[in-house]
Design a protein around this motif. Structure first.
Motif, PDB file in Angstrom:
ATOM      1  N   GLY A   1       1.088   3.621   2.105  1.00 42.35           N
ATOM      2  CA  GLY A   1       1.706   3.856   3.407  1.00 42.35           C
ATOM      3  C   GLY A   1       2.902   2.947   3.636  1.00 42.35           C
ATOM      4  N   MET A   2       2.768   1.680   3.218  1.00 41.47           N
ATOM      5  CA  MET A   2       3.876   0.746   3.413  1.00 41.47           C
ATOM      6  C   MET A   2       5.070   1.153   2.563  1.00 41.47           C
ATOM      7  SD  MET A   2       1.591  -2.663   3.497  1.00 41.47           S
ATOM      8  CE  MET A   2       2.853  -3.897   3.424  1.00 41.47           C
TER       9      MET A   2
ATOM     10  N   ILE B   1      -1.258   9.585   1.978  1.00 39.79           N
ATOM     11  CA  ILE B   1      -1.368   8.250   2.568  1.00 39.79           C
ATOM     12  C   ILE B   1      -2.496   8.219   3.592  1.00 39.79           C
ATOM     13  CG2 ILE B   1       1.052   7.642   2.235  1.00 39.79           C
ATOM     14  CD1 ILE B   1       1.443   8.295   5.188  1.00 39.79           C
TER      15      ILE B   1
ATOM     16  N   SER C   1       0.859  -1.185   0.000  1.00 35.98           N
ATOM     17  CA  SER C   1       0.000   0.000   0.000  1.00 35.98           C
ATOM     18  C   SER C   1       0.901   1.243   0.000  1.00 35.98           C
ATOM     19  CB  SER C   1      -0.870   0.012   1.252  1.00 35.98           C
ATOM     20  OG  SER C   1      -0.083   0.312   2.379  1.00 35.98           O
TER      21      SER C   1
ATOM     22  N   THR D   1       4.311  12.399   4.495  1.00 37.94           N
ATOM     23  CA  THR D   1       2.945  11.920   4.718  1.00 37.94           C
ATOM     24  C   THR D   1       1.993  12.328   3.613  1.00 37.94           C
ATOM     25  OG1 THR D   1       2.526  13.873   6.042  1.00 37.94           O
ATOM     26  CG2 THR D   1       3.153  11.891   7.227  1.00 37.94           C
TER      27      THR D   1
ATOM     28  N   GLN E   1      -3.854   5.942   9.155  1.00 36.14           N
ATOM     29  CA  GLN E   1      -3.166   4.980  10.016  1.00 36.14           C
ATOM     30  C   GLN E   1      -1.661   4.998   9.755  1.00 36.14           C
ATOM     31  OE1 GLN E   1      -4.736   1.075   9.510  1.00 36.14           O
ATOM     32  NE2 GLN E   1      -3.547   0.273  11.236  1.00 36.14           N
ATOM     33  N   SER E   2      -1.309   4.923   8.476  1.00 31.37           N
ATOM     34  CA  SER E   2       0.111   4.971   8.128  1.00 31.37           C
ATOM     35  C   SER E   2       0.720   6.291   8.550  1.00 31.37           C
ATOM     36  CB  SER E   2       0.301   4.808   6.627  1.00 31.37           C
ATOM     37  OG  SER E   2       0.058   3.486   6.258  1.00 31.37           O
ATOM     38  N   ARG E   3      -0.088   7.335   8.435  1.00 30.82           N
ATOM     39  CA  ARG E   3       0.393   8.654   8.798  1.00 30.82           C
ATOM     40  C   ARG E   3       0.768   8.700  10.274  1.00 30.82           C
ATOM     41  NH1 ARG E   3      -2.866  14.151   7.412  1.00 30.82           N
ATOM     42  NH2 ARG E   3      -2.148  15.294   9.229  1.00 30.82           N
TER      43      ARG E   3
ATOM     44  N   TYR F   1       1.512   6.175  12.064  1.00 36.52           N
ATOM     45  CA  TYR F   1       2.664   5.302  12.242  1.00 36.52           C
ATOM     46  C   TYR F   1       3.950   6.071  11.938  1.00 36.52           C
ATOM     47  CZ  TYR F   1       5.239   0.959  12.384  1.00 36.52           C
ATOM     48  OH  TYR F   1       6.107  -0.030  12.739  1.00 36.52           O
TER      49      TYR F   1
ATOM     50  N   ARG G   1       6.843   3.805   4.306  1.00 33.24           N
ATOM     51  CA  ARG G   1       7.615   3.297   5.442  1.00 33.24           C
ATOM     52  C   ARG G   1       8.914   2.659   4.963  1.00 33.24           C
ATOM     53  NH1 ARG G   1       2.423   0.584   7.744  1.00 33.24           N
ATOM     54  NH2 ARG G   1       3.787  -1.075   8.478  1.00 33.24           N
TER      55      ARG G   1
END
Lengths: 384, 313
Positions: free
Chosen positions: B138-139, B165, B136, B162, B168-170, B172, B142
C-alpha cells in the motif's frame, strides 16, 4: 499508375548515359584526344539512345535499336574507338526485348563478342551483364505491375457489382414495404366497402323513408328511424372492429417475424434454435425490429459458416431505456474476434439507431445488439 | 469545459482491435470512471492518452490540444499512476518524487516544495528517507501516486491503483483521490472493482472488448436497464399489514406481503427515494422491522445485463 514504368525507363536511359559517359571519359581523356569525328559519333549515339525512348511503337523502336547497334559496331571499327563496343549490349538487348525467344538477347551479345577486340572484351562482358540484368529487372517489374493492375481492376469490378447488389437490395426492401402498405390499404377499403358501406346505405334508406312517412304515419316513421339507429350503431361498431383488426401491433410483426426466422432455422438448416423475450415489447419500434432481425440473420449466418454449433438461442429483452437482442450459439467461439464485413454491417446498422454491438467469442459466440429506446430519463444527475 | 476529448480512437494490434472507435469526453472537475473487465481495453486507452502507445486511428485532445502534436504540453499536464509500480527501489521515497517531478520540468525551490507537499499528501513524510523496498504494498502504491501528482497536473490518470493492496491503504487511496479532486484535479480512474467506481466516480464509462458500451452517471447507467427497485422488508407483526397505505406512497408500483415468512416486498420507481415513507408507515402501525434490503441495480448488474458476463470473468 504509370509512374514505376516511367521511372524504370528513366533509369535505363541514365544507366546507358552513364555508360556512355564512362566510354567518353575513357577514350577521350585517358587514351588520346579524338578527332572531330569521335564527338560526332558520340552525339549520334546519344540521339539513338533517346530515339529508343521517344518511339512508342515496338517495331520502329527495334529498328532504331538495331540501327544503333550497327552504327556502334561500324564506328568502333572505323574510327578506332574500341570502347564504343561497350554500348553494344544495351542496344542489342533492347532490340531483342520484343522478340520471341527470350534468349535471343544473350545469344546476340554472345555472338557479337567474337567481333570485339581482346583489350575491351572483359569490359564488354561486364557491360553486357549489367544491361541484360537491367533489362530483365525492368521487364519483370512491368509484368508485376500489370498483374497488380489487373487485380485492381477485378476488385474494382467486384466492388461495383456489390454496390449494385446493395442498391438493388435497398430497392427491393423499399418495394416490398410499399407492396405491404398497398395490400393493407386494399384490404381496408375492401372491408369498408363490404361491410360498413352496406350498413350505411341501409340506414340511409330507412331514414329517407321515415322522413316521408313523418307526417302521415308517425308510428311507422319512428320504427324506421329506430331501425336506422340500430344499423348505424352496428356500423360504428364495425368501424371500430375493422380499425382494431387492421392495425397490427408493431410488436407482433417484429417478434412474429423473428419467431418465423427461428422456426425456419430449425426446419431448413437443421440448427436447433430457440427464441425467448422479456419486458414490454411495445417499446420496440418497427425500425428497431428491422435492425434486430437483420442482425440476427447476420449473426446466425456467421454461426452456420464458422461456429460449428448445433444450437443457437435468440433472446430479446426490453430494458428501461434499452432493448437488447442476443444471438448466442454453443459453437467453438473465437479467442480473438476478427471483424469482417458481417460484424461491421451489424455495427453500422446498430449505430444508425444510436446503438452498439458487442461480440464475444469466449463462450460459444454471442452477438449482442443494444439499441436505445425512448424510456424514461432520470431527472437528477442528468445535468451533472 | 472538456479536459479530455477522445474522438474515434482506435488501436489495433495486427488484426486484433484492442480499442474500437471510442468517443469520450471528460469534463473539468470530474472523477471519471473507466469500468470494464480485464482485457477490455482500459489500459490500452490510458496508454494512448499518456502517449505510451501510438494511435492507430482517431485523436485525443487534452485541454483542446491534440496530444500527438503537442506532446510536451500533454506530458506537462498529465499525471499517470500506472498499473505496475513505477518507482525506484534503490532510491529513497523523497528522491523518487524529486526525480519524477524533475522530469516534468520542476526546478529549484519549487521542486523541493512540491516534493515535500506530495510526500505530505500521501502520508509518507515521516518515511521520506527510507527505501521503498522496505515499504508495504500500500505504501508503495501511495508513493507511486505521489510521483505522479507532484507537478500538479490538470489531469490525473489512475490505472487500477488499488490492485492487490490491503483495505486500509485502499481507503486511504480512495480518500486521496477525492481530496485531489476537491483540490481541482480532474481524474480518470480505471478499475474492474465496480464498488470503488460506484463510490467515487461522478461519471462512468463502461467498456468491453475495446468498445464503449454505456456512459453516464451511475444513476443514468442503472436506469438504462431498469427503473424499478425491489425492497425486501422482513418484519414481525401479529396482525396482517395494511398494504393499501403503502401502495399509495409515491413511486410504489407493487406490494406483496408474505404473512407466513413475515416478508414484505415493495417494488418502486428507482429514482424516487421513498424508503423513509414506507418504513414510517410500518412503524406507525406498530410493526417491528427486522431488516431492510434494497435490491436496486448495481453497476455489476448493469454490466451483466448489457454484456451477459460478469465483470470479473
Amino acid at each position: 499508375m504509370n509512374n514505376p514504368k516511367i521511372m524504370l525507363e528513366t533509369w535505363s536511359i541514365f544507366s546507358r548515359l552513364f555508360l556512355l559517359g564512362f566510354v567518353i571519359w575513357e577514350s577521350y581523356f585517358l587514351r588520346k584526344p579524338g578527332s572531330g569525328w569521335s564527338i560526332f559519333v558520340y552525339l549520334i549515339v546519344i540521339c539513338f539512345l533517346f530515339a529508343g525512348q521517344v518511339l512508342r511503337k515496338p517495331k520502329p523502336r527495334q529498328a532504331a535499336a538495331l540501327l544503333s547497334a550497327g552504327f556502334l559496331a561500324y564506328c568502333a571499327g572505323h574510327f578506332e574507338l574500341p570502347l564504343l563496343y561497350l554500348l553494344l549490349p544495351a542496344s542489342l538487348t533492347e532490340f531483342a526485348a520484343g522478340m520471341k525467344p527470350k534468349v535471343l538477347g544473350p545469344v546476340l551479345i554472345f555472338v557479337s563478342a567474337w567481333l570485339i577486340p581482346q583489350q575491351v572484351l572483359a569490359l564488354y562482358i561486364a557491360a553486357a551483364g549489367i544491361s541484360w540484368l537491367g533489362h530483365t529487372l525492368i521487364r519483370v517489374s512491368v509484368e508485376k505491375l500489370g498483374v497488380q493492375n489487373e487485380r485492381n481492376e477485378t476488385m474494382n469490378a467486384d466492388l461495383q457489382r456489390l454496390t449494385k447488389a446493395l442498391i438493388e437490395n435497398r430497392e427491393l426492401a423499399r418495394q416490398s414495404e410499399y407492396t405491404i402498405k398497398l395490400e393493407e390499404r386494399n384490404r381496408l377499403s375492401q372491408q369498408i366497402h363490404d361491410e360498413i358501406g352496406h350498413s350505411m346505405a341501409g340506414a340511409l334508406i330507412q331514414m329517407e323513408a321515415s322522413k316521408r312517412l313523418l307526417a302521415s304515419n308517425p308510428d311507422k316513421a319512428a320504427e324506421l328511424l329506430g331501425n336506422a339507429i340500430a344499423i348505424s350503431k352496428e356500423g360504428l361498431e364495425q368501424i371500430r372492429l375493422t380499425l382494431k383488426d387492421m392495425k397490427p401491433k408493431s410488436e407482433e410483426i417484429g417478434i412474429n417475424r423473428l419467431r418465423l426466422f427461428v422456426d425456419e432455422l430449425s426446419a431448413k438448416q437443421g440448427l436447433a434454435a430457440s427464441l425467448t423475450h422479456e419486458g414490454n415489447l411495445d417499446a420496440v419500434t418497427p425500425i428497431q425490429w428491422k435492425v434486430i432481425l437483420e442482425n440476427a440473420t447476420e449473426a446466425v449466418t456467421n454461426t452456420i459458416k464458422y461456429g460449428e454449433a448445433d444450437h443457437v438461442h435468440v433472446h430479446v429483452q426490453v430494458l428501461n431505456r434499452l432493448v437488447k437482442a442476443v444471438v448466442a450459439d454453443n459453437g467453438k467461439g473465437s479467442d480473438k474476434v476478427v471483424k469482417g464485413l458481417g460484424i461491421l454491417g451489424m455495427e453500422e446498422r446498430a449505430a444508425s439507431l444510436g446503438g452498439t454491438v458487442i461480440t464475444d467469442g469466449s463462450n460459444g459466440f454471442s452477438v449482442i445488439t443494444l439499441l436505445p429506446t425512448g424510456g424514461q430519463e432520470v431527472p437528477h444527475g442528468a445535468g451533472s | 469545459m472538456n479536459v479530455l476529448e477522445i474522438h474515434e480512437l482506435t488501436r489495433k494490434f495486427g488484426d486484433f482491435v484492442a480499442v474500437d472507435n471510442m468517443n469520450l469526453k471528460v469534463r473539468e472537475g470530474e472523477i471519471f470512471g473507466f469500468l470494464g473487465p480485464n482485457g477490455a481495453g482500459k489500459s490500452t486507452t490510458i496508454n494512448m492518452i499518456s502517449s505510451l502507445l501510438r494511435i492507430t486511428k482517431g485523436e485525443i485532445l487534452l485541454l483542446g490540444k491534440n496530444i500527438t502534436k503537442h506532446s510536451r504540453f500533454a506530458k506537462m499536464n498529465i499525471g499517470i499512476v500506472p498499473q505496475d509500480l513505477a518507482i525506484y527501489e534503490e532510491m529513497t521515497a523523497y528522491e523518487n518524487i524529486y526525480f519524477f517531478a524533475g522530469l516534468y520540468g520542476l526546478r529549484g525551490n519549487e521542486l523541493k516544495e512540491r516534493t515535500a507537499e506530495a510526500l505530505e499528501f500521501v502520508g509518507l513524510s515521516d518515511r521520506a528517507k527510507e527505501l521503498p523496498k522496505n515499504f508495504s504494498g500500500g505504501m508503495k502504491r501511495r508513493l507511486n501516486i505521489a510521483c505522479a501528482i507532484a507537478h500538479k497536473p490538470k489531469l490525473i490518470i489512475m490505472d487500477e491503483p488499488t490492485v492487490g493492496i490491503d483495505p486500509q491503504s485502499r481507503n486511504y487511496i480512495l480518500n486521496s483521490v477525492r481530496k485531489l479532486n476537491e483540490m481541482g484535479s480532474t481524474i480518470i480512474y480505471t478499475s474492474h472493482y465496480m464498488e470503488e467506481v460506484e463510490e467515487i466516480c461522478s461519471r462512468i464509462a463502461i467498456v468491453d472488448h475495446g468498445k464503449l458500451i454505456a456512459e453516464g452517471t451511475k444513476e443514468q447507467l442503472k436506469s438504462s436497464i431498469t427503473d424499478t427497485k425491489d425492497i425486501w422488508i422482513s418484519y414481525k407483526s401479529e396482525q396482517p399489514l395494511d398494504t393499501e397505505r403503502i401502495r399509495q406512497i409515491p413511486g410504489v408500483t407493487q406490494v406483496l406481503d408474505d404473512e407466513q415468512e413475515q416478508l414484505l416486498r415493495v417494488w418502486s420507481k428507482a429514482e424516487i427515494n421513498n424508503l423513509n415513507l414506507i418504513l414510517q408507515q410500518l412503524i406507525q402501525n406498530q410493526v417491528e422491522i427486522r431488516s431492510v434490503d434494497e435490491k436496486a441495480a448495481t453497476l455489476e448488474t448493469v454490466f451483466l445485463t448489457l454484456t451477459g458476463r460478469n465483470l470479473r470473468d
